[in-house]
Design an enzyme around this catalytic site. Structure first.
Site, PDB file in Angstrom:
ATOM      1  N   ASN A 269       0.658  -1.290  -0.235  1.00 44.13           N
ATOM      2  CA  ASN A 269      -0.133   0.052  -0.007  1.00 44.13           C
ATOM      3  C   ASN A 269       0.852   1.011   0.006  1.00 44.13           C
ATOM      4  O   ASN A 269       0.202   2.181   0.149  1.00 44.13           O
ATOM      5  CB  ASN A 269      -0.910  -0.055   1.273  1.00 44.13           C
ATOM      6  CG  ASN A 269      -0.283   0.144   2.420  1.00 44.13           C
ATOM      7  OD1 ASN A 269       1.105   0.079   2.658  1.00 44.13           O
ATOM      8  ND2 ASN A 269      -0.965   0.196   3.674  1.00 44.13           N
TER       9      ASN A 269
ATOM     10  N   GLU B  35       1.810   4.567   7.485  1.00 45.29           N
ATOM     11  CA  GLU B  35       0.924   4.184   6.415  1.00 45.29           C
ATOM     12  C   GLU B  35       0.185   5.291   5.806  1.00 45.29           C
ATOM     13  O   GLU B  35       0.565   6.417   6.251  1.00 45.29           O
ATOM     14  CB  GLU B  35      -0.218   3.289   7.434  1.00 45.29           C
ATOM     15  CG  GLU B  35       0.282   2.260   8.125  1.00 45.29           C
ATOM     16  CD  GLU B  35       0.294   0.852   7.338  1.00 45.29           C
ATOM     17  OE1 GLU B  35       0.595   1.015   6.116  1.00 45.29           O
ATOM     18  OE2 GLU B  35      -0.119  -0.324   7.990  1.00 45.29           O
TER      19      GLU B  35
END
Ligand code: GLP
Length: 235
Positions: free
Chosen positions: A132, A139
């Site tokens: 991702n 993140e």
């Protein structure tokens, strides 16, 4: 995109050979005093090459990018354990720094780690990338100004990384990680990405739009990034 140097290889072994050459050169020129290290399957051939070599790291200080919260360094699932197994048991360094996922005060652990990074600025940071687009455990959505901090892992990362968890230990939902700013302060960055699962992330980087939705695109703001990949991607 001139800040990104792209090295196309045909295998992760060939990629590890390029990393070896970069490290050997930096050591020879006296330019490698502090190195940022990464974990993950991508790094296995890299460290295998180092441990089989006569590279001398006795004057080099290391910092590792990240660690799971609540996992002991004795657990095979910890990144501290990974580093022992793949590198530190075989190669002597001046000093190695890993973040302690069992620290009682996690914020203090992060602040202390960041203070050490300020004292010993990174000459080179080795990086992998998550599917991702995460770098370390930064993140999507993480600020590019972030420093070492406690991070909540996404469902995507939990799904991918839990496959590697051994002994029925449950994957933690949080981790301690160098921030994006901590990483991009390194003088030089060497990013490795092998296999189709990394295609979207590397494509996002090469497209050239900086967005916190793809943490890897923070590297566009850095002036010395080498990407080593087996992916054929048109810029
Ligand atoms: C973890 C780490 C990252 C690493 C990523 C990729 O999530 N926190 O630093 O880049 O995994 O791992 P692999 O090399 O196994 O694909």
């Amino acid at each position: 995109m001139s800040n990104l140097k792209l090295i196309k290889v045909t295998s992760s072994e060939e990629g590890a050979e390029h990393v070896y050459q970069i490290i050997e050169e930096e050591l020879k020129n006296g330019q490698l005093h502090v190195i940022g290290l990464a974990t993950g399957s991508t790094m296995v051939p890299v460290y295998r090459k180092w441990t089989a070599s006569n590279l001398d790291f006795e004057n080099v200080i290391t910092f590792n990018l990240d660690e799971y919260v609540g996992i002991s360094a004795k657990s095979p699932n910890s990144y501290a354990y990974f580093m022992q197994e793949h590198l530190f048991n075989e190669k002597k360094f001046k000093k190695t720094h890993t973040i302690d996922g069992l620290a009682e005060d996690l914020d203090k652990e992060c602040a202390d780690f960041e203070a050490l990074l300020e004292k010993y600025p990174l000459d080179l940071q080795l990086l992998g990338v998550g599917e991702n687009g995460h770098i370390a455990f930064n993140e999507p959505g993480t600020s590019f100004d972030s420093r070492t901090h406690v991070a909540k892992l996404t469902e995507s990362t939990l799904g991918v990384n839990s496959q590697y968890f051994a002994n029925d230990e449950k994957i933690p939902e949080t981790a301690l990680t160098m921030g994006i700013n901590s990483i991009t302060r390194a003088k030089k960055i060497v990013l490795l990405a092998f296999g189709e699962k990394k295609r979207v992330a590397i494509t996002k980087l090469l497209e050239g739009n900086m967005t916190t939705e793809w943490p890897i695109t923070a590297l566009l703001g850095h002036n010395d990034v080498t990407i080593i990949t087996d992916l054929d991607i048109r810029k």
